[in-house]
Structures are given as structure tokens and as C-alpha cells.
Enzyme design. Sequence first.
Site, PDB file in Angstrom:
ATOM      1  N   GLU A   1       1.181  -1.316  -0.091  1.00  0.00           N
ATOM      2  CA  GLU A   1       0.070   0.086  -0.464  1.00  0.00           C
ATOM      3  C   GLU A   1       0.985   1.275   0.141  1.00  0.00           C
ATOM      4  OE1 GLU A   1      -3.380   0.099   3.429  1.00  0.00           O
ATOM      5  OE2 GLU A   1      -3.559   2.219   2.620  1.00  0.00           O
TER       6      GLU A   1
ATOM      7  N   ARG B   1       4.951 -13.368   9.650  1.00  0.00           N
ATOM      8  CA  ARG B   1       5.419 -11.601   9.802  1.00  0.00           C
ATOM      9  C   ARG B   1       6.960 -11.703  10.572  1.00  0.00           C
ATOM     10  NH1 ARG B   1       1.361  -7.499   8.847  1.00  0.00           N
ATOM     11  NH2 ARG B   1       3.557  -5.311   9.076  1.00  0.00           N
TER      12      ARG B   1
ATOM     13  N   LYS C   1       4.575   0.981   9.408  1.00  0.00           N
ATOM     14  CA  LYS C   1       4.850   1.955   8.618  1.00  0.00           C
ATOM     15  C   LYS C   1       4.511   3.225   9.648  1.00  0.00           C
ATOM     16  CE  LYS C   1       3.220   0.080   5.660  1.00  0.00           C
ATOM     17  NZ  LYS C   1       2.186   0.169   3.507  1.00  0.00           N
TER      18      LYS C   1
HETATM   19  P1  ATP Z   1       2.114  -1.803   8.009  1.00  0.00           P
HETATM   20  O1  ATP Z   1       1.989  -2.577   9.363  1.00  0.00           O
HETATM   21  O2  ATP Z   1       3.933  -1.610   8.233  1.00  0.00           O
HETATM   22  O3  ATP Z   1       2.419  -0.986   7.734  1.00  0.00           O
HETATM   23  P2  ATP Z   1       1.165  -3.192   5.976  1.00  0.00           P
HETATM   24  O4  ATP Z   1       1.410  -4.953   6.243  1.00  0.00           O
HETATM   25  O5  ATP Z   1       0.586  -2.971   6.352  1.00  0.00           O
HETATM   26  O6  ATP Z   1       2.542  -2.720   6.998  1.00  0.00           O
HETATM   27  P3  ATP Z   1       1.009  -3.110   3.318  1.00  0.00           P
HETATM   28  O7  ATP Z   1       2.058  -2.480   2.287  1.00  0.00           O
HETATM   29  O8  ATP Z   1       0.109  -3.913   2.855  1.00  0.00           O
HETATM   30  O9  ATP Z   1       2.170  -3.102   4.820  1.00  0.00           O
HETATM   31  O10 ATP Z   1       2.520  -4.542   2.442  1.00  0.00           O
HETATM   32  C1  ATP Z   1       2.765  -5.533   1.866  1.00  0.00           C
HETATM   33  C2  ATP Z   1       3.341  -6.510   1.474  1.00  0.00           C
HETATM   34  O11 ATP Z   1       4.136  -7.005   2.590  1.00  0.00           O
HETATM   35  C3  ATP Z   1       2.566  -7.823   2.434  1.00  0.00           C
HETATM   36  O12 ATP Z   1       1.523  -8.416   1.584  1.00  0.00           O
HETATM   37  C4  ATP Z   1       2.534  -7.613   3.772  1.00  0.00           C
HETATM   38  O13 ATP Z   1       1.540  -9.014   4.127  1.00  0.00           O
HETATM   39  C5  ATP Z   1       3.928  -7.727   3.995  1.00  0.00           C
HETATM   40  N1  ATP Z   1       4.377  -7.219   4.765  1.00  0.00           N
HETATM   41  C6  ATP Z   1       4.100  -6.218   5.674  1.00  0.00           C
HETATM   42  N2  ATP Z   1       5.132  -5.957   7.263  1.00  0.00           N
HETATM   43  C7  ATP Z   1       5.903  -7.427   6.881  1.00  0.00           C
HETATM   44  C8  ATP Z   1       6.323  -8.159   7.540  1.00  0.00           C
HETATM   45  N3  ATP Z   1       6.650  -7.224   8.907  1.00  0.00           N
HETATM   46  N4  ATP Z   1       7.081  -9.174   7.206  1.00  0.00           N
HETATM   47  C9  ATP Z   1       6.097  -9.813   6.261  1.00  0.00           C
HETATM   48  N5  ATP Z   1       5.680  -9.490   5.650  1.00  0.00           N
HETATM   49  C10 ATP Z   1       5.519  -7.752   5.305  1.00  0.00           C
HETATM   50 MG    MG Z   2      -1.301  -2.846   4.612  1.00  0.00          MG
END
Ligand code: ATP
Ligand code: MG
Length: 550
Positions: free
Chosen positions: A33, A257, A267
Amino acid sequence: MAEEKSLNFIEEIIEADLKAGKHTTIATRFPPEPNGYLHLGHAKSICLNFGLALKYGGKTNLRFDDTNPVTEETEYVESIKGDVEWLGFRWAQELYASDYFPQLFDFAVKLISKGLAYVDDSTSEQIAEMKGTPTQPGKDSPYRTRSVEENLKLFAEMKAGQYRDGEKVLRAKIDMTHTNMLMRDPILYRIKHAHHHRTGDAWCIYPMYDFAHGQSDSLEQITHSICTLEFVPHRELYDWFIEKLEIYPSRQYEFARLNMTYTMMSKRKLLQLVNEKHVNGWDDPRMPTLSGVRRRGYTAQAIRDFCDRIGVAKRDNLIDIGLLEFFVREDLNTIGARRMVVFDPVKVVITNYEETKTEMLPSENYPDEGSTVRTMPFGRDLWIEREDFMENPPKKYFRLAPGQMVRLKSAYIIACEEVIKNDKGEVTELRCRYIPESRSGSDTSGINVKGVIHWVSAKHALPVEVRLYDRLFKVEDVSEIEGDFRDYLNPDSLKVQTAYAEPELGNAKRGEHFQFLRMGYFCLDPDSTHSKKIFNRTVTLRDTWTKDKK
Ligand code: ATP
Ligand code: MG
């Protein structure tokens, strides 16, 4: 040769699918995102998705999950692309969930036509109230029995902008008593009169994550849609949409994760650190963002090796940041050019060396035989590290001490003959004698010394700024903090000081890596100017992760 590694559970699924002829090739996607900068957790997901496609000869799409108009910005899109490329991966297609808005709208119409979706006029509070709890069933909305015709008309009106934000939503008609709360008539579309970074003002209804994500996978014929564990309960809904819409059956698989000690991967919280100026921006070298660790000097190779090593877990765990540092050291040990820099100088005067003379002495750039060399000026006055001298040394102190000899790396053996102090009793100068026949490479002195120390010529030394980083947080497991996580920031995470570098470092360029002998691995910081070089300490030399732990 690469070590034989056992398959992780996703590889097992893929190999079984390929063997069964379910797919002839695989397609994965990385779906960020664009609402912030990528961090090490995302790197794990990138390495996994792109790595699988590389391994099985498939493809990986980069898809921006940009269905929420309010939080997304083009700046983030650009940084994400740069980060993925830096990690060393190439996507098959660059795609945007927002490009699918027309198809998603059609999918919604299809569900309405099949009697599987309805427009609900309830407020968000009423909807929440009717939702029930994990132990109590929900209640049907009074709008649930609207006719297909009425729903089609109202949904078209929602799209046309006839209603205000929150006035209506489109919901799937599934089961308000379902044991999975997400199946209790989830919202598919909400009204948001907001400007979108790509579609501008073309839309005022936006699909929810669940309705956009799986359908985007399907439209791209993603075979294996890999996400993190919090999406396990969403899988049922993901499959429901595929079944009811009769579209390409992408399949969702979940892994744990990545969480690491002394830092955090959210983020939203990282944005807070930036906005409240606890750090100097997204690319502050203390940040776990890819732009931060890159600026600090971590290499893409080290991050890929690390991600490979930690594998794919099915349960949440906390990985020691020392393991990542181990891989950083491994890589920098090979690629970091050796340089000498004195951090806490004390003057050495070589009394039997001509005051005006300068010799250019060769010194290896790398420890291996046949390495390239650079030259270092050597003169009468030198800087050495204050801690490399002791007035009353204990036994087995092999560095400089009164009457004791030490080798200056790539130069001569010197012996300390006199210690000069100021009124406060601090050592200000060490008067030494050098052994002319002991020059490195042509040593005929026959003298054996155990200690070797680094040095720079005082006359030629280049004062530089060094930025020394430590853990961002004082606590190991940041997720366990109760209360305000900002109270647990390490106040000593950045130390700035001046150091004295050999002149060659005046030619340092961005992207180069150095080992400052005995002091750690360093790289040039972009804040450097022509007249002032600034170096970031990437990592210390200390190795807490030994090979057998690997
Ligand atoms: P955040 O909580 O930091 O905002 P998010 O999951 O909302 O992370 P996205 O931009 O939606 O961030 O993530 C893009 C991809 O990266 C998704 O498939 C998500 O599952 C993966 N991802 C995000 N954080 C992690 C993590 N700590 N470990 C492994 N994969 C991750
Ligand atoms: Mg997200």
C-alpha cells in the site's frame, strides 16, 4: 555450490501444484500500500515473492494496493519502486489496484445481480452493533431484503455521487450468524468524496481491501497469493468472492511477519517517529526502512542472505537483529576497502625521522593476497588511537607503552621513548623512535612484535565527521511495550564526532563501503559536502554471531 536446503512450506505447496499439473508456471505479486516507506519486513515479503518466481521460472507483479484515496501518495510509489530495484528484483508488470476500479465495480454489480450483495443505509455504528461478537451471532440489517433492482439502482446512484460519505455502503449478503466475523455481510464499497492519487475525482466510491485484493489477484491470474498471518481469517472471504464471481482461482497462503529485536515494523509508528522528529526522516540510518538501512550501508546482498536464512515461518517470532548484522559483516568483509581512521587521537612524534620528509607507503585495500593497494603518506608526526597507548600496561598488552614496541600497520615498528603530559596529567605526545629496516614488505629488522595498530600522518590527516549508530530502542521486544513506545527510544542511538582519516578517504564516493581498520564498517553519508566528508558506521566489527550459529 549452494547448500542443499529443505523446502519451506510454500515451496512444498508450489512443487505439489506443479507436479499435479495444476499450474505449468507460477505467478506471485508484491502488493504494497503506497502509504509509507518499505521496511525490512517488506524486504522479507519481496524476497519471498520474487524469489519463488525466480526459483520456479514464474513472474512477479508489483501491484500498488491503492484503494484508499486518503493515505496514499505518489512519493511513496516512487520510493517503493526504488527499494524493490535496489534489493535486486525486477517485476513483470507494474500495476495499480486502482486501475481495476471499473472491473471491481462490474464484479460488485454481478454480485448484486446474483442476489449476493445489497446497499445498506445503516450508519457505521448501527452496522457495528448488528455485527454481533465472536460469541454472539449478528443481526440482519433491515435493508438486507432490498430487491436486486433497487440495489442496482442505489449502487449506481452511489457511484454517481448522489450520496454523502457514510450515507450508504454496499455489503455482501453472506451470513450474519457466521462463526467467522468477517463473513457477516462484509462491506464491499464505501462512499468517500476524496481525491485519489491516480484516478483523481473519477470515483467517489472505493472498494474495501477484501473486495479489491483477491479480485486483483484473480485478474492478474496470480497462482500463489502470499500474505502475512493476520489475513488467515480473510481467506474464507477471499475464496467466497472467487466462487461467487466465478473468476480465476488464485489461492492465498499465509506466513509469519518478520519482527526484529530493538526495532519495529509498522509504517504507521515509523511515520510517527518521522513526524515527531525522533529521527531525521524516513531514511535516517537508525530506521528499519530500506532507505534507512541502505543509507547506513547495509547491502542488498546481506538483506537477501538474511531473508533466505530466516526462512518462512508459520508462527510469529522475533528475530535477533544481530543475525542481520552478521550477514552485513559477511558481505562488507569482502567488499569493504580497508582504510585507516583515528577516532580519539594522541600525537606520536618520531624523533629519528626527518621533520620535512614524507614517504608514500603502500597498503592493501583488501586482506587477500594480491590485493590492490593505495598509498598512505607517512611522516614524522602521526596520530594514533589514544587507547592504543598505556602508560602502565598489564601483561599481554601488546600495543604501545613506555619502552615497548608496536607495528604501525603497513609502515614501521616504533618504540615509545618518552611520554609528554600537560598540567592535568593527560598524555599529549608520545616521543618514539622508528626502526628504519622494519618497513612492511621489506622488513629486515628481525624484530618480532605482536601488536599492530592503525595510524594517520598528522600533517595529511583529513578531519571527517563520523556518525555512530546504536539500537533505536532500549528494549528487545518493542511489541511488548505497555504504554508509549516513544518512552523506550534509545537516547544514545546516535553519536557524532570528528575523526582523522587517511587522505585517500577524500575520494570516497556514495555507494562505496569501507572497513576503517579496527573501528567498523563505514560508508559515505549523502549529507557530505565537497569540503566535509561524513561517514556512517554501518556496523561494528564485533561479531556476536559465529559461523556455527549460522
Ligand atoms: P505495515 O503494518 O508496516 O503498514 P502492511 O502489511 O500494512 O505493513 P503493506 O504495504 O500492506 O504493509 O504490505 C505489503 C506486503 O508486505 C504485504 O503482503 C504484507 O503482508 C507484507 N509485509 C508487511 N510487513 C511485513 C513483515 N513485517 N513481515 C513480512 N511481510 C510483511
Ligand atoms: Mg497494509
